[in-house]
Design an enzyme around this catalytic site. Structure first.
Site, PDB file in Angstrom:
ATOM      1  N   ASP A  23       0.900  -1.248  -0.166  1.00  0.00           N
ATOM      2  CA  ASP A  23       0.688  -0.104   0.126  1.00  0.00           C
ATOM      3  C   ASP A  23       1.178   1.326   0.066  1.00  0.00           C
ATOM      4  O   ASP A  23       2.018   1.755   0.993  1.00  0.00           O
ATOM      5  CB  ASP A  23      -0.709   0.426   1.788  1.00  0.00           C
ATOM      6  CG  ASP A  23      -1.543   0.614   1.465  1.00  0.00           C
ATOM      7  OD1 ASP A  23      -1.656   2.238   0.831  1.00  0.00           O
ATOM      8  OD2 ASP A  23      -2.659   1.189   2.681  1.00  0.00           O
ATOM      9  N   LYS A  87       3.032  11.436  -3.680  1.00  0.00           N
ATOM     10  CA  LYS A  87       1.894  10.479  -4.168  1.00  0.00           C
ATOM     11  C   LYS A  87       1.349  11.467  -5.018  1.00  0.00           C
ATOM     12  O   LYS A  87       0.541  11.638  -5.963  1.00  0.00           O
ATOM     13  CB  LYS A  87       1.051   9.442  -2.999  1.00  0.00           C
ATOM     14  CG  LYS A  87      -0.147   8.955  -3.838  1.00  0.00           C
ATOM     15  CD  LYS A  87      -0.311   7.355  -2.314  1.00  0.00           C
ATOM     16  CE  LYS A  87      -1.410   7.331  -3.434  1.00  0.00           C
ATOM     17  NZ  LYS A  87      -2.494   5.810  -2.129  1.00  0.00           N
ATOM     18  N   GLU A 187      -6.912   0.611  -4.132  1.00  0.00           N
ATOM     19  CA  GLU A 187      -6.568   0.307  -3.051  1.00  0.00           C
ATOM     20  C   GLU A 187      -8.474  -0.206  -2.301  1.00  0.00           C
ATOM     21  O   GLU A 187      -8.869  -1.293  -1.775  1.00  0.00           O
ATOM     22  CB  GLU A 187      -7.172   1.165  -2.315  1.00  0.00           C
ATOM     23  CG  GLU A 187      -5.449   1.893  -2.376  1.00  0.00           C
ATOM     24  CD  GLU A 187      -5.000   4.097  -2.463  1.00  0.00           C
ATOM     25  OE1 GLU A 187      -6.166   4.518  -1.803  1.00  0.00           O
ATOM     26  OE2 GLU A 187      -4.278   3.763  -2.280  1.00  0.00           O
ATOM     27  N   ASP A 211     -12.699   5.977   3.117  1.00  0.00           N
ATOM     28  CA  ASP A 211     -10.883   5.714   2.946  1.00  0.00           C
ATOM     29  C   ASP A 211     -11.453   6.812   3.610  1.00  0.00           C
ATOM     30  O   ASP A 211     -11.091   7.685   2.566  1.00  0.00           O
ATOM     31  CB  ASP A 211     -10.831   4.815   1.838  1.00  0.00           C
ATOM     32  CG  ASP A 211      -8.901   5.433   2.285  1.00  0.00           C
ATOM     33  OD1 ASP A 211      -9.129   5.753   3.153  1.00  0.00           O
ATOM     34  OD2 ASP A 211      -8.314   4.221   1.982  1.00  0.00           O
TER      35      ASP A 211
HETATM   36  P1  ADP Z   1      -2.565   7.334   4.128  1.00  0.00           P
HETATM   37  O1  ADP Z   1      -4.113   6.157   2.971  1.00  0.00           O
HETATM   38  O2  ADP Z   1      -3.190   8.767   3.539  1.00  0.00           O
HETATM   39  O3  ADP Z   1      -1.960   7.050   3.367  1.00  0.00           O
HETATM   40  P2  ADP Z   1      -3.890   6.663   6.590  1.00  0.00           P
HETATM   41  O4  ADP Z   1      -4.790   5.184   6.197  1.00  0.00           O
HETATM   42  O5  ADP Z   1      -1.866   5.737   7.142  1.00  0.00           O
HETATM   43  O6  ADP Z   1      -3.239   7.639   5.651  1.00  0.00           O
HETATM   44  O7  ADP Z   1      -4.138   7.213   7.822  1.00  0.00           O
HETATM   45  C1  ADP Z   1      -3.158   8.561   8.320  1.00  0.00           C
HETATM   46  C2  ADP Z   1      -4.095   9.251   9.830  1.00  0.00           C
HETATM   47  O8  ADP Z   1      -4.511   8.093  10.279  1.00  0.00           O
HETATM   48  C3  ADP Z   1      -3.284   9.830  10.002  1.00  0.00           C
HETATM   49  O9  ADP Z   1      -4.545  11.291   9.378  1.00  0.00           O
HETATM   50  C4  ADP Z   1      -2.922   9.907  11.144  1.00  0.00           C
HETATM   51  O10 ADP Z   1      -3.284  10.896  12.332  1.00  0.00           O
HETATM   52  C5  ADP Z   1      -4.736   8.868  11.337  1.00  0.00           C
HETATM   53  N1  ADP Z   1      -4.525   8.276  12.877  1.00  0.00           N
HETATM   54  C6  ADP Z   1      -4.030   6.923  13.213  1.00  0.00           C
HETATM   55  N2  ADP Z   1      -4.510   6.807  13.769  1.00  0.00           N
HETATM   56  C7  ADP Z   1      -5.652   7.154  14.777  1.00  0.00           C
HETATM   57  C8  ADP Z   1      -6.682   7.129  15.642  1.00  0.00           C
HETATM   58  N3  ADP Z   1      -6.272   6.480  16.484  1.00  0.00           N
HETATM   59  N4  ADP Z   1      -7.404   8.011  15.667  1.00  0.00           N
HETATM   60  C9  ADP Z   1      -7.859   8.769  14.550  1.00  0.00           C
HETATM   61  N5  ADP Z   1      -7.044   9.158  13.908  1.00  0.00           N
HETATM   62  C10 ADP Z   1      -6.231   8.028  13.597  1.00  0.00           C
HETATM   63 MG    MG Z   2      -4.597   5.091   2.539  1.00  0.00          MG
END
Ligand code: ADP
Ligand code: MG
Length: 618
Positions: A23, A87, A187, A211
């Site tokens: 991913d 990205k 995705e 998402d």
């Molecule tokens: P992307 O797909 O854009 O790479 P992710 O799916 O990894 O992103 O999501 C990252 C986001 O999730 C960040 O903003 C992070 O702060 C948030 N996040 C991670 N854990 C938690 C949580 N327990 N509660 C709320 N937000 C969270």
């Molecule tokens: Mg993602």
């Protein structure tokens, strides 16, 4: 014959090389595999650490890159050398991103607005492909370190709305990182697979994938039947995510403590500290009712209720997008069988509640939302490795694809929403005698005139042997592979000359642009139809004039004096009609000319004439 390898670290025999699932996220990236013993997907992590690798590259003063958690610490402290969200730049020109240029704290080169963007760090320049390849290299190394075996094959996921250019850029980044990219997977499709959806051949379901990541939001409506995934629609906001929730908390504290944006700009370390505290608070509030901490001797606190008040408008925006996605898929909320939650930000209870309320049923959140996409990619990788042969994954084209024909018309070969992989062929011919080459211009879009669509590529089929107009038979073929990459082939069937091109369009289309193009095609549909009819009538009229003229100069002796006079008059009338904007007039003059010329044309019909009278020419 299956390949057998020896694991150098353990000395054990192992089967053919494993394909990993990756991913490659805007905020975080990770790699997953199907565990050889349990056969379950698992995200790879170094002992006692997170599986997530922040998608951030920091360059030191010598230009050496560091990726991940270490790089993240430089976000505020060394912003010009710390590249996040690469990205977002994949397959984009500066023009594509200039409205959001303020978002990037590093230098995005803008000297040529038409070409693909580069990022400048010191005196070095990096393309988004190179930047992504640093992240992929890090993931590859991590996997090799943990698995103690070389890793060279991967499945990589991309958002469903990624176009050809962005998919190709992702593929190239993989190549640059030393990975053979076996498949690019959407995705939301991967996330559904991680929930086991679509893994039974006879399963039929309509799925909504919600998402909410770090900086982006998207929702996709998928349909599974017979083991085939189809993306019915996508919607979202490419600048809405967890970062905005952090910012809401930061602003809440700044107001309470009388801190201004200026103060933060002056003290980058201060800004960094506050942002990290805000993110900590947000995560804490996903499972607690209040958060409180000490920050430089001051107390920062916030309750869950306060937080929910702050973010309500942001959540409402995502719900609006869900409504639009449903409308585009021509569905209502009650037609959705399953809702899949993806992205770290869906851990926020208020988000889950809002989504569940909108769709009127509980959401699926049992799989870790940070890992669900990578886990699904691992499942897809396993299928590709031949361990699960029962099904294949299909996607659809977001916009129609076609070529330019006479008069600047768009001739669609692959309609919008066609299932891919696909292959379509159609025959064309020349409109000038002895025409030795034919220009094939490939367009994407829904409008009737190519000038209103987007040109993807162009090439010349040369070496067509001299033949009368209408005689050459040029077969144009569009092949779209499972990754959504288009190959266009043209072949003159009589002589066998052929030419092909892989379409790697230079500029990406954002989902807003795709939407805009669809909207334009709707609002202009009526005018487009009128224009198309006029252009077609004119083209036909011109062809008939040319053919008649040629016929008469060759076969004057076959015609009587009165036939010659009548024909000349009818030709002149048609010629006049061609200068006017009246399709009906042109058609009636064509008819009149046909009436007069039919008897003698029949007398000496040759293939060239009949060929040119029907069939499209380029
Ligand atoms: P992307 O797909 O854009 O790479 P992710 O799916 O990894 O992103 O999501 C990252 C986001 O999730 C960040 O903003 C992070 O702060 C948030 N996040 C991670 N854990 C938690 C949580 N327990 N509660 C709320 N937000 C969270
Ligand atoms: Mg993602």
């Amino acid at each position: 014959m299956a390949k057998i390898g020896i694991n150098i670290a353990t000395g054990s025999l192992q089967q053919a090389e494993m394909i990993v699932g990756i991913d490659l996220g805007t905020t975080n990236s990770l790699v997953a595999i199907i565990h050889p013993e349990t056969k379950q997907p698992v995200a790879l992590r170094e002992f006692n650490t997170s599986s997530l690798v922040p998608s951030i590259v920091h360059f030191d003063e010598f230009g050496n890159p560091t990726v991940g958690e270490v790089a993240r610490q430089f976000l505020e402290l060394d912003p010009q050398r710390t590249i996040f969200s690469a990205k977002r730049l994949m397959g984009k020109s500066y023009k594509d991103i200039q409205d959001n240029a303020g978002y990037f704290a590093y230098k995005v080169i803008d000297d040529n607005t038409e070409s693909l963007v580069k990022v400048q760090v010191g005196d070095q320049f990096f393309s988004p492909i190179e930047l992504s390849s640093f992240i992929l290299k890090e993931l590859k190394q991590r996997a090799e370190h943990i698995l103690k075996t070389p890793v060279t094959k991967a499945v990589i996921t991309v958002p469903a709305y990624f176009n050809d250019a962005q998919r190709q850029a992702t593929r190239d980044a993989g190549k640059l990182a030393g990975l053979d990219v076996m498949r690019i997977v959407n995705e939301p499709t991967a996330a559904s697979l991680a929930y086991g959806l679509g893994l039974k051949a006879d399963q039929e379901a309509t799925i909504a994938v919600y998402d909410l990541g770090g900086g982006t939001f998207d929702v996709s409506i998928l349909q599974i039947s017979n083991g085939i995934f189809e993306v019915l629609s996508t919607n979202g906001d490419t600048y809405l995510g967890g970062d905005d929730l952090d910012r809401a908390i930061m602003q809440f504290w700044m107001q309470a403590g009388g801190i201004t944006m200026e103060d933060l700009k002056q003290h980058q370390a201060l800004a960094q500290g506050l942002r990290l505290k805000a993110e900590e608070a947000k995560k804490h509030l996903s499972s607690h009712d209040r958060f409180s901490t000490d920050w430089n001797g001051e107390v920062l606190s916030i309750t869950k209720t306060e937080f929910e008040g702050l973010i309500a408008p942001l959540i409402a925006k995502t719900i609006d997008c869900c409504g639009r996605a449903l409308a585009d898929a021509k569905l209502t909320a009650d037609k959705i069988d399953t809702i899949v939650m993806v992205g770290g930000s869906t851990r926020v209870p208020a988000v889950k509640e809002a989504v569940s309320a909108f769709f009127g049923k509980p959401v699926n959140d049992s799989v870790n939302p940070d890992e669900v996409v990578a886990l699904g990619a691992a499942i897809q990788a396993d299928i590709l490795a031949g361990n699960n042969k029962d099904f294949l994954l299909l996607d659809i084209t977001p916009l129609s694809l076609g070529i330019e024909t006479m008069g600047g018309l768009m001739d669609v070969l692959v309609p919008r929403n066609a299932k891919i992989p696909t292959s379509v062929g159609r025959q064309y011919t020349t409109h000038v005698d002895g025409q030795g080459s034919m220009r094939i211009s490939v367009y994407q879009g829904e409008r009737d005139l190519v000038k209103d669509n987007r040109k993807l590529a162009e090439f010349n089929l040369t070496g067509i042997p001299g033949m009368p107009a209408g005689l050459p038979k040029v077969e144009v073929q569009f092949l779209i592979d499972a990754d959504g990459i288009l190959i266009v082939k043209a072949k003159e069937l009589r002589s066998g000359v052929e030419q092909s091109i892989e379409v790697k369009p230079q500029f990406g289309l954002t989902d807003e642009e795709v939407e805009q193009m669809l909207l334009d095609s709707l609002t202009n549909a009526k005018q487009d139809m009128v224009t198309r009819a006029l252009v077609e009538a004119r083209t036909e009229g011109e062809q008939i004039l040319a053919v008649t003229e040629k016929f008469i100069s060759k076969n004057q002796s076959l015609l009587t004096q009165s036939e010659l006079v009548d024909t000349a008059a009818a030709m002149q009338a048609l010629q006049m009609a061609l200068t006017m904007e009246d399709k009906n007039l042109i058609q009636s003059k064509i008819e009149e000319l046909n009436e007069i010329s039919r008897p003698f044309a029949e007398r000496a019909m040759d293939q060239a004439v009949s060929g040119a009278l029907k069939g499209k020419s380029i």
